[in-house]
Enzyme design. Structure first.
Site, PDB file in Angstrom:
ATOM      1  CG  ASP A 102      -1.872   1.272   1.521  1.00 48.31           C
ATOM      2  OD1 ASP A 102      -2.262   1.646   0.165  1.00 48.31           O
ATOM      3  OD2 ASP A 102      -2.363   1.477   2.399  1.00 48.31           O
ATOM      4  CG  ASP A 313      -3.861   3.858  -3.207  1.00 46.87           C
ATOM      5  OD1 ASP A 313      -3.035   3.000  -2.310  1.00 46.87           O
ATOM      6  OD2 ASP A 313      -4.860   4.097  -2.435  1.00 46.87           O
TER       7      ASP A 313
END
Length: 598
Positions: A102, A313
């Site tokens: 992440d 992301d």
């Protein structure tokens, strides 16, 4: 894994049948499970008995310029079966765990055997009673750790220290969160999350003195060959994560990497009196649909935010943008229609429309095979499509470029160097044909006096190939789309959360918080490499061996052998677990066999 508040509630809305599908598509949950699971967690247990395999790799270390560090590593990544996140394998002490990657968060956390919730017990857990020799407590385990997600799910526990290894690079006494209570659902034996964001996102570093996230610590201590990491997300659900260098099997011509300066963010309220780096976000300067160029409309232009920002992301599955931009994109696609008040559009499945996003003067083009999500069973000629429109976010980030976009590029995240160099994101186009084909990678289109270079992610996809793509890569959605025209949704823009009295710029050089100043800067204030060969590379070891044998009669036989990998048990091995012979021994035996035959 950054999501605005209320996304889940908006997805599970008044359109019962359709919104129920949307929840299943993006969250893999039913409406009654809203309080327990969510888009930010994206995660459902599977059996824990399966062995996984770690490749044996030869790292190719080299010395760029006069840098004195020689650390580089490469790890395989895989897409979860729910297609919502990518994971890699780390070692915590002597034990192996899968962690979701992440770039929208900064902390590492793992569920522990002290967590007895259903979601925790379904995955391998860090055993606190295992008495790892490299484990150490922080403040007698009294320092609280909590990760709270926008949909109400959470992971809480305490902060501890352990030796953490990722991509063959180890850090002793690395802080991480030990989870003792959580309702975050985890998929594919994934035991936690590895955040790769900036330290300002870390809740641990704000509570534990002289601590930082895993990657930030590697960079600040000068343990990498260069302070960067890079991610390859392939269309076959695999990929690679490299630390300290770029993957030479992907980047065959570094001159085609285009670099973009990362934006600073002003402080939140009274957080501090200086701007700093918060997210891996860069300006998005253009949208091109079917040859028509559009300029993004910043949500907070009224408070001085004159450019739209896009967050890169890895933890998000798709592409998300503001309604004022997304609606204009689909207005340029014939036959498109808004099918949900939450910002979902459907388009004809046989569309040939291209969709481009402009970063740093370069267009990155997606074809239908890149942005189509799947077809609707009740409307077989219509397919749902990225991007999805989201309500405004108070931090001023308008766009999120998740896996649907990142699969079309090799993304390089250069951390920046204290006092010398700002953080940068490098984008290298990947396609079915090699990106060093100058006709596809550097074709130019001119409008007035502005020139923009264009990168197309795949070879041209005709309508007959879209059907094949959907059957192989997308889902058929069991729902019927509304048979009437929906009204334009309205979103309430929240107050801008950052302190506008503290200016923030794009690509500012800062004195602290980035990599150790002993690194020699490859870029400085530039976004081009003066010496391309100075960019460190790492070469994966081949996974196949080709043996050509010529016998006495002159006959030639060729054998290709796939190198076996050593199986690795996730979590604490059971008493009956055993490791197989490492794959390298199988290769030696194979070669010896052919030598004897000759």
């Amino acid at each position: 894994m950054r999501l605005p508040l209320g996304v889940l509630e908006r997805l599970v809305g008044s359109f019962c049948g359709f919104s129920w599908f949307i929840a299943l598509l993006f969250l893999r949950i039913t409406p009654c499970e809203v309080s327990a699971q969510g888009l930010a967690s994206r995660l459902v247990p599977r059996e824990s008995t399966e062995l996984i395999h770690l490749p044996i790799r030869t790292l190719q270390a080299r010395s760029p310029a006069d840098n004195t560090t020689f650390g580089a590593g490469l790890a395989d990544v895989s897409l979860t079966t729910d297609r919502q996140s990518y994971y890699a394998i780390i070692q915590a002490g002597s034990l192996n765990f899968r962690v979701a990657l992440d770039t929208g968060s900064a902390d590492l956390w793992l569920v522990s055997d002290n967590c007895t919730t259903t979601t925790c017990k379904a995955v391998p857990r860090y055993p606190l009673d295992h008495q790892s020799q490299t484990f150490s407590s922080v403040n007698d385990n009294a320092t609280v750790f909590k990760a709270q997600y926008a949909d109400g799910t959470f992971a809480s526990g305490f902060v501890a220290k352990e030796t953490i290894q990722l991509a063959n690079i180890s850090l002793a006494n690395q802080v991480f969160g030990i989870i003792t209570d959580s309702n975050v659902s985890l998929t594919d034996q994934t035991s936690g999350i590895m955040g790769l964001g900036f330290p300002r996102l870390s809740s641990i570093s704000n509570n534990v003195a002289n601590s930082s996230s895993f990657f930030a610590t590697l960079a600040s201590e000068g343990l990498l060959e260069y302070p960067l990491f890079a991610v390859s997300l392939k269309r076959n659900d695999t990929g690679s994560l490299t630390l300290g260098a770029v993957d030479s099997s992907v980047v065959t011509n570094a001159t085609f990497i285009w670099w973009n300066k990362v934006a600073q963010f002003s402080p939140f309220g009274t957080e501090s009196n200086v701007s700093s780096y918060l997210q891996w976000a860069i300006p998005i300067t253009g949208l091109v649909i079917n040859g028509t160029q559009l300029s993004p409309i910043p949500t907070y232009a009224s408070v001085g935010q004159t450019h739209s920002l896009a967050l890169f992301d890895i933890g998000s599955p798709g592409i998300y943008g503001p309604f004022q931009d997304v609606s204009r994109i689909f207005a340029k696609i014939d036959g498109s229609r808004l099918v949900d008040q939450n910002g979902i559009w459907a388009i004809p499945c046989d569309t040939a429309t291209s969709m481009s996003f402009t970063f740093g003067g370069r267009n990155y083009t997606l074809l239908p095979g890149d942005y189509i999500i799947g077809e609707a069973a009740g409307n077989p000629n219509l397919c749902l499509s990225w991007p999805m429109a989201l309500p405004p976010s108070s931090d001023g980030i308008d766009w999120q470029m998740g896996a649907a976009f990142l699969r079309t590029v090799y993304s390089i995240f250069s951390f920046g160097i204290d006092g010398k160099e700002p953080p940068l994101i490098g984008l290298y186009p990947v396609s079915q044909s090699q990106p060093n084909d100058t006709t596809s990678a550097h074709s130019a289109s001119t409008s007035g006096t502005a020139t923009t270079t264009t990168s197309t992610s795949t070879s041209q996809t005709p309508a007959d190939a879209i059907s094949s793509f959907i059957s192989a890569n997308s889902e058929t959605i069991s729902t019927t789309l509304p048979n009437f025209v929906l009204s334009t949704p309205t979103f309430t823009t929240p107050p801008y959360a950052l302190n506008t009295s503290v200016p923030a710029s794009v690509g500012a050089i800062v004195s602290n918080g980035l990599a150790n100043s002993t690194y020699s800067a490859l870029f400085g204030q530039k976004t081009t490499l003066g010496n391309v060969s100075a960019l460190p590379v790492i070469t994966p070891e081949p996974t196949a061996v080709t043996v050509v044998v010529t016998d006495g009669a002159g006959s030639v036989s060729t054998t290709v052998s796939v190198r076996s990998m050593a199986p690795v048990v996730l979590g604490l091995p059971s008493s009956g677990a055993a490791l197989r012979v490492p794959g390298i021994l199988s290769m030696i035996a194979l070669l010896f066999h052919f030598m004897v035959e000759m």
